[in-house]
Design an enzyme around this catalytic site. Sequence first.
Site, short mmCIF file in Angstrom:
data_model
loop_
_atom_site.label_atom_id
_atom_site.label_comp_id
_atom_site.label_asym_id
_atom_site.label_seq_id
_atom_site.Cartn_x
_atom_site.Cartn_y
_atom_site.Cartn_z
N HIS A 136 -36.64 -12.15 -16.83
CA HIS A 136 -35.25 -12.15 -17.18
C HIS A 136 -35.09 -10.48 -17.89
O HIS A 136 -34.04 -10.24 -18.20
CB HIS A 136 -35.03 -13.19 -18.11
CG HIS A 136 -35.33 -13.40 -19.49
ND1 HIS A 136 -36.39 -14.37 -19.78
CD2 HIS A 136 -35.18 -12.52 -20.50
CE1 HIS A 136 -36.55 -14.08 -21.14
NE2 HIS A 136 -35.63 -13.23 -21.68
N ASP A 166 -41.20 -16.74 -15.34
CA ASP A 166 -40.41 -15.89 -16.20
C ASP A 166 -41.52 -14.78 -16.56
O ASP A 166 -41.51 -14.08 -17.59
CB ASP A 166 -39.82 -16.45 -17.41
CG ASP A 166 -38.62 -15.57 -17.78
OD1 ASP A 166 -38.25 -14.63 -17.27
OD2 ASP A 166 -38.36 -15.65 -19.17
N SER A 247 -38.11 -10.86 -26.21
CA SER A 247 -38.56 -11.23 -24.65
C SER A 247 -39.62 -10.41 -24.29
O SER A 247 -39.34 -9.24 -24.17
CB SER A 247 -37.22 -11.35 -23.86
OG SER A 247 -36.84 -12.59 -24.07
#
Length: 506
Positions: A136, A166, A247
Amino acid sequence: MKSTLKKLLPFAVVGVISGATTVGVQQYFGHTSNNEDGSYFTTSKNVSFAGMNTSAVGDDFVAAAKTTVPAVVTIKNYQTKTSSRASEQDMFDFFFGDPTGRNQRQRQQQAPDNMPSGLGSGVIISPDGYIISNNHVVAGASKLEVVLSNKKSYIATLVGTDPNTDISLLKIEEKGLPYLNFANSDNLEVGQWVLAVGNPLGLNSTVTAGIISAKGRGIGILGGQGKAANPIESFIQTDAAINPGNSGGALVNVNGDLIGINSAISSTNGYYQGYGFAVPANLARKIVEDIKKFGIVQRGFLGVSSLDLSDDRQVAAYNAEKKTNLKVGSGIYVTSVTDDSGAQNAGIRTGDIITKIDNIAITDFADLSMSVGSKRPGDKVVVTYLRNGKENTSTVTLKDQKGGTSTRSKADLSVTEKIGSDFDPLSERIKTDYGLNSGVVAKNVTEGSEIAKIGIVDGYIVLEINGKPVNSQKDIERILDKYQGNVQVKFVDDYGRIYTKGFKMP
């Protein structure tokens, strides 16, 4: 066709998304802050760990931080002016809902060419410039810039991604870079000290400390948002503070070894509230090894549909629908077995309860997805299961989704696998309603795929490929088989608007 409206969730699990950390992020989120003064940060003096020798722990943290910080990078995601901010908006819809009554993915984001659409983190895993991050973080990018801790900047190549875990892999052209070694995440213990290193809220090279709070967490964030067809969620849970921008950053042990890739938080306001989640190092390493060697992820499947007996809501719903009386407990109940699958060939049947894989306890679906999903087609696993209360074991040869037992490369993929979508023929009713003579409906659109990059999502109608009408998936396969060059796609969105956009055939 209709747009999907996401419901407001009381305790939503929100991905720590790179798109949320835009330039001016403090000002942006200041408008939505729950704090009356608009602040998010507090400071405290003389903080210590209760009942611990703080100098000894501090020394360990200093050494780990010195090892980790140089190997953690900032990733800037640049998107074209007309690109849809689907990744960011879908994440926000998942938490906040959609007060406008329209799907946010329809909105177009205008951004200056020299301004990144989002910021995230990444970890250098080899001296020649391979970098691991989250899917992402890089989703929808037309350009990816990597900035090292020493402020040196590079334009990165996206080697590959895997929405199911992910994970993404990038490459910059450089040698002699600092990097982190993968640790064996199977050896982690709850209560073990860890550090999270990344770039939260635009604050570069931030280090936070905490412990492993739990292992094998399935939080429903990947499959729950429709981004992953076969998600693997077996997260490391930690209370080390992570926030938007973390992230893709590193979760390391006190030796500075990489034990996980920070990916998500559980929060009621989109910010850290004590629960962070990281992809285990063993799974992340397997994904990047597949991408480097084959260009795609190699995924093995048992070939069963299942029910998580540890989930009381799932069990209650299944009992109500099937008029059964299953008990909540531990293990995975097999609801059906795919024909000619590894499970069927090994004698596993509907009604069996899987309790172990390779002698490792399977208590819930997160355990099963990790144990099987981290294997490749052709790998063998020993499955322990209960049948009528009696324990049995069978050796299962895992297969891919097409029933094969060998690994595949990008060259082996079908056209629709390469472009990232399946297609169904239009019904006669839709043709009549829209006044169309041809077309197919996109389904199972893969995040980050070529089809997704031009704005097509599930439910859109593709009318033509390279100027030729299409009425079936076979038409698309025929037109693009062995085709090299730019592909032109004419399609219709949910509102009947017609677009023509293109991409280069992968």
